[in-house]
Write a protein that holds these residues in place. Sequence first.
Motif, PDB file in Angstrom:
ATOM      1  N   GLN A  39       1.992 -69.269  41.501  1.00 29.18           N
ATOM      2  CA  GLN A  39       1.718 -67.734  41.298  1.00 29.18           C
ATOM      3  C   GLN A  39       0.485 -67.494  40.638  1.00 29.18           C
ATOM      4  OE1 GLN A  39       3.721 -65.487  42.701  1.00 29.18           O
ATOM      5  NE2 GLN A  39       1.996 -64.167  42.284  1.00 29.18           N
ATOM      6  N   ASN A  63      -2.409 -65.016  41.796  1.00 25.39           N
ATOM      7  CA  ASN A  63      -2.969 -63.914  41.285  1.00 25.39           C
ATOM      8  C   ASN A  63      -4.352 -63.915  41.451  1.00 25.39           C
ATOM      9  OD1 ASN A  63      -0.317 -62.819  40.923  1.00 25.39           O
ATOM     10  ND2 ASN A  63      -0.336 -63.615  38.772  1.00 25.39           N
ATOM     11  N   THR A  93      -5.820 -63.055  44.659  1.00 21.14           N
ATOM     12  CA  THR A  93      -5.820 -61.140  44.707  1.00 21.14           C
ATOM     13  C   THR A  93      -6.960 -60.698  44.014  1.00 21.14           C
ATOM     14  OG1 THR A  93      -3.316 -61.465  44.871  1.00 21.14           O
ATOM     15  CG2 THR A  93      -4.282 -59.216  44.127  1.00 21.14           C
ATOM     16  N   ALA A 113      -6.161 -67.466  34.141  1.00 18.46           N
ATOM     17  CA  ALA A 113      -4.907 -66.689  34.706  1.00 18.46           C
ATOM     18  C   ALA A 113      -3.713 -66.953  33.621  1.00 18.46           C
ATOM     19  CB  ALA A 113      -4.459 -66.838  36.150  1.00 18.46           C
ATOM     20  N   GLU A 126       1.258 -62.747  34.216  1.00 16.56           N
ATOM     21  CA  GLU A 126       0.727 -61.529  35.288  1.00 16.56           C
ATOM     22  C   GLU A 126      -0.958 -61.056  35.187  1.00 16.56           C
ATOM     23  OE1 GLU A 126       3.593 -58.485  34.302  1.00 16.56           O
ATOM     24  OE2 GLU A 126       4.981 -58.986  36.128  1.00 16.56           O
ATOM     25  N   ILE A 185      -1.347 -58.243  37.682  1.00 19.67           N
ATOM     26  CA  ILE A 185      -0.837 -58.281  38.859  1.00 19.67           C
ATOM     27  C   ILE A 185       0.666 -58.138  38.871  1.00 19.67           C
ATOM     28  CG2 ILE A 185      -0.997 -59.797  41.065  1.00 19.67           C
ATOM     29  CD1 ILE A 185      -3.767 -58.681  40.318  1.00 19.67           C
ATOM     30  N   LYS A 186       1.222 -57.416  39.697  1.00 18.14           N
ATOM     31  CA  LYS A 186       2.538 -57.204  40.006  1.00 18.14           C
ATOM     32  C   LYS A 186       2.980 -57.321  41.388  1.00 18.14           C
ATOM     33  CE  LYS A 186       4.908 -55.344  35.927  1.00 18.14           C
ATOM     34  NZ  LYS A 186       5.930 -54.357  35.478  1.00 18.14           N
ATOM     35  N   GLY A 191       2.052 -59.137  43.703  1.00 16.91           N
ATOM     36  CA  GLY A 191       0.775 -59.411  44.618  1.00 16.91           C
ATOM     37  C   GLY A 191      -0.397 -58.117  44.431  1.00 16.91           C
ATOM     38  N   TYR A 231      -2.762 -54.882  42.189  1.00 18.71           N
ATOM     39  CA  TYR A 231      -3.220 -54.413  41.000  1.00 18.71           C
ATOM     40  C   TYR A 231      -2.000 -53.398  40.268  1.00 18.71           C
ATOM     41  CZ  TYR A 231      -7.929 -56.104  41.123  1.00 18.71           C
ATOM     42  OH  TYR A 231      -9.069 -56.953  41.178  1.00 18.71           O
TER      43      TYR A 231
END
Length: 137
Positions: free
Chosen positions: A4, A8, A11, A76, A79, A115-116, A118, A120
């Motif tokens: 994950q 992120n 993304t 990262a 989130e 990031i939530k 996938g 912003y």
Amino acid sequence: MDTQLEENKKTVIRFNKEVIEQGNLISFDELMDSGFINHSAPQGTDNSSQGMINTFNNILRPAMPDIKVAIHEQLAEGELVTTRKTISGTHTGIFFGISPTFKKITIEVIDIVRIKNGKYFEHWGINTLPAVLQSLK
């Protein structure tokens, strides 16, 4: 590394390449949560996703049509994705009221994006834009 966290980071890379560099509105819509808040928007300006795309497509891109984003580092956790990057281009259009100088512009940036699902969701950032603008006067 956590899958994950890597997603992120991807993304954020996609946002920088497709939205900032290319001005891709379809990607922008895909990557922005409807409740997005830009905590770094100047006081009194639109801190929603529309304020953000306005900055990129109506201020930065017209001033520097050859805009590029170089991502130097990303971290990262949970989130949050922190990115150190450089936004650069040639000053060939009006930039915050400053006539074209045809100088190379380099804006150093550190962003933190939440990031939530996938997308912003929140943004915080610091950059060297004030110093860059001063150097163009």
